[in-house]
Motif scaffolding. Structure first.
Motif, short mmCIF file in Angstrom:
data_model
loop_
_atom_site.label_atom_id
_atom_site.label_comp_id
_atom_site.label_asym_id
_atom_site.label_seq_id
_atom_site.Cartn_x
_atom_site.Cartn_y
_atom_site.Cartn_z
N GLN A 1 0.83 -1.20 0.00
CA GLN A 1 0.00 0.00 0.00
C GLN A 1 0.87 1.26 0.00
O GLN A 1 1.96 1.27 0.57
CB GLN A 1 -0.91 0.01 1.23
N GLY A 2 0.39 2.29 -0.64
CA GLY A 2 1.05 3.59 -0.60
C GLY A 2 1.97 3.83 -1.79
O GLY A 2 2.17 2.98 -2.65
N SER A 3 2.54 5.03 -1.80
CA SER A 3 3.36 5.44 -2.94
C SER A 3 4.70 4.72 -3.01
O SER A 3 5.35 4.71 -4.05
CB SER A 3 3.59 6.96 -2.89
N ILE A 4 5.10 4.09 -1.92
CA ILE A 4 6.37 3.35 -1.92
C ILE A 4 6.27 2.11 -2.82
O ILE A 4 7.29 1.57 -3.25
CB ILE A 4 6.77 2.96 -0.47
N ARG A 5 5.04 1.67 -3.11
CA ARG A 5 4.83 0.48 -3.94
C ARG A 5 5.61 0.55 -5.25
O ARG A 5 6.30 -0.38 -5.62
CB ARG A 5 3.34 0.28 -4.22
N GLY A 6 5.52 1.67 -5.95
CA GLY A 6 6.18 1.82 -7.24
C GLY A 6 7.70 1.76 -7.13
O GLY A 6 8.38 1.21 -7.99
N ILE A 7 8.22 2.32 -6.06
CA ILE A 7 9.67 2.30 -5.86
C ILE A 7 10.14 0.89 -5.51
O ILE A 7 11.13 0.41 -6.05
CB ILE A 7 10.09 3.32 -4.79
N LEU A 8 9.41 0.21 -4.62
CA LEU A 8 9.78 -1.16 -4.25
C LEU A 8 9.69 -2.09 -5.45
O LEU A 8 10.59 -2.90 -5.69
CB LEU A 8 8.89 -1.66 -3.11
N ALA A 9 8.60 -1.97 -6.21
CA ALA A 9 8.42 -2.84 -7.38
C ALA A 9 9.48 -2.55 -8.44
O ALA A 9 10.06 -3.47 -9.02
CB ALA A 9 7.01 -2.65 -7.96
N GLY A 10 9.75 -1.29 -8.67
CA GLY A 10 10.77 -0.92 -9.66
C GLY A 10 12.16 -1.38 -9.26
O GLY A 10 12.94 -1.84 -10.09
N THR A 11 12.46 -1.27 -7.98
CA THR A 11 13.75 -1.73 -7.47
C THR A 11 13.86 -3.24 -7.60
O THR A 11 14.90 -3.78 -8.01
CB THR A 11 13.95 -1.29 -6.01
N CYS A 12 12.78 -3.94 -7.28
CA CYS A 12 12.75 -5.40 -7.41
C CYS A 12 13.04 -5.82 -8.85
O CYS A 12 13.91 -6.65 -9.11
CB CYS A 12 11.38 -5.93 -6.98
N TRP A 13 12.32 -5.23 -9.79
CA TRP A 13 12.47 -5.59 -11.21
C TRP A 13 13.91 -5.32 -11.69
O TRP A 13 14.55 -6.16 -12.29
CB TRP A 13 11.48 -4.81 -12.05
N ARG A 14 14.41 -4.12 -11.39
CA ARG A 14 15.76 -3.75 -11.82
C ARG A 14 16.81 -4.66 -11.20
O ARG A 14 17.67 -5.18 -11.91
CB ARG A 14 16.06 -2.30 -11.44
N ASP A 15 16.72 -4.87 -9.90
CA ASP A 15 17.74 -5.65 -9.21
C ASP A 15 17.74 -7.11 -9.63
O ASP A 15 18.80 -7.72 -9.82
CB ASP A 15 17.59 -5.53 -7.70
N MET A 16 16.56 -7.69 -9.79
CA MET A 16 16.49 -9.08 -10.22
C MET A 16 17.00 -9.23 -11.65
O MET A 16 17.69 -10.20 -11.98
CB MET A 16 15.07 -9.62 -10.09
N THR A 17 16.64 -8.29 -12.51
CA THR A 17 17.08 -8.35 -13.90
C THR A 17 18.59 -8.17 -13.99
O THR A 17 19.27 -8.89 -14.73
CB THR A 17 16.34 -7.29 -14.74
N ARG A 18 19.13 -7.23 -13.22
CA ARG A 18 20.58 -7.01 -13.20
C ARG A 18 21.30 -8.29 -12.71
O ARG A 18 22.27 -8.73 -13.33
CB ARG A 18 20.94 -5.84 -12.29
N ALA A 19 20.81 -8.88 -11.63
CA ALA A 19 21.45 -10.08 -11.08
C ALA A 19 21.44 -11.22 -12.09
O ALA A 19 22.46 -11.92 -12.26
CB ALA A 19 20.76 -10.50 -9.79
N ARG A 20 20.35 -11.40 -12.79
CA ARG A 20 20.27 -12.48 -13.79
C ARG A 20 21.17 -12.17 -14.98
O ARG A 20 21.83 -13.08 -15.52
CB ARG A 20 18.83 -12.70 -14.24
N ALA A 21 21.21 -10.93 -15.41
CA ALA A 21 22.10 -10.56 -16.53
C ALA A 21 23.55 -10.84 -16.17
O ALA A 21 24.31 -11.38 -16.99
CB ALA A 21 21.91 -9.09 -16.89
N LEU A 22 23.95 -10.51 -14.96
CA LEU A 22 25.33 -10.76 -14.52
C LEU A 22 25.60 -12.25 -14.40
O LEU A 22 26.68 -12.72 -14.74
CB LEU A 22 25.61 -10.03 -13.21
N GLU A 23 24.61 -13.00 -13.94
CA GLU A 23 24.75 -14.45 -13.84
C GLU A 23 24.94 -15.05 -15.24
O GLU A 23 25.82 -15.89 -15.46
CB GLU A 23 23.53 -15.05 -13.16
N LEU A 24 24.13 -14.61 -16.19
CA LEU A 24 24.25 -15.10 -17.57
C LEU A 24 25.58 -14.66 -18.18
O LEU A 24 26.18 -15.40 -18.97
CB LEU A 24 23.09 -14.61 -18.41
#
Length: 120
Positions: free
Chosen positions: A90-113
């Motif tokens: 809930q709240g405006s932090i949702r977009g920041i948390l979700a965006g951080t999740c997407w970026r960080d997971m994508t970055r980690a997988r790209a580095l793993e690959l």
């Protein structure tokens, strides 16, 4: 000892190819919208890198392509489900948390690959 030197060399190469992302908290006027825009832009960059690293890893003969495809599909499902879970916050932090999740997971997988593309 040789493995430690090899691992350090790979990490240095990764750092040279993919420097750290700028802190989105410092972007624009520091508003939630500016931070979300920053995270979205960084996510697009990492998504492009992820796709390039996936293609490079697929080309390695030492990696069984069908296993890598299966792993990638499973990872994509996991990333998407994890991202959706942040959408329930809930709240405006949702977009920041979700965006951080997407970026960080994508970055980690790209580095793993990226590391996988150096096998062999």
């Amino acid at each position: 000892m040789v493995m430690m030197v090899l691992a350090a060399a790979v990490l240095l190469q990764v750092a040279a190819v993919y420097p750290a992302d700028p802190d989105c908290a410092d972007s624009g006027d520091g508003s939630t919208m500016a931070m979300q825009a920053c995270l979205s832009e960084q996510s697009k960059i990492w998504e492009h890198r992820l796709n390039a690293e996936y293609q490079a890893a697929l080309k390695r003969r030492e990696i069984e392509a069908s296993k890598l495809r299966s792993a990638q599909r499973a990872w994509l499902k996991y990333r998407n489900a994890n991202f959706e879970a942040y959408g329930t916050v809930q709240g405006s932090i949702r977009g920041i948390l979700a965006g951080t999740c997407w970026r960080d997971m994508t970055r980690a997988r790209a580095l793993e690959l990226h590391e996988m593309s150096w096998i062999g």
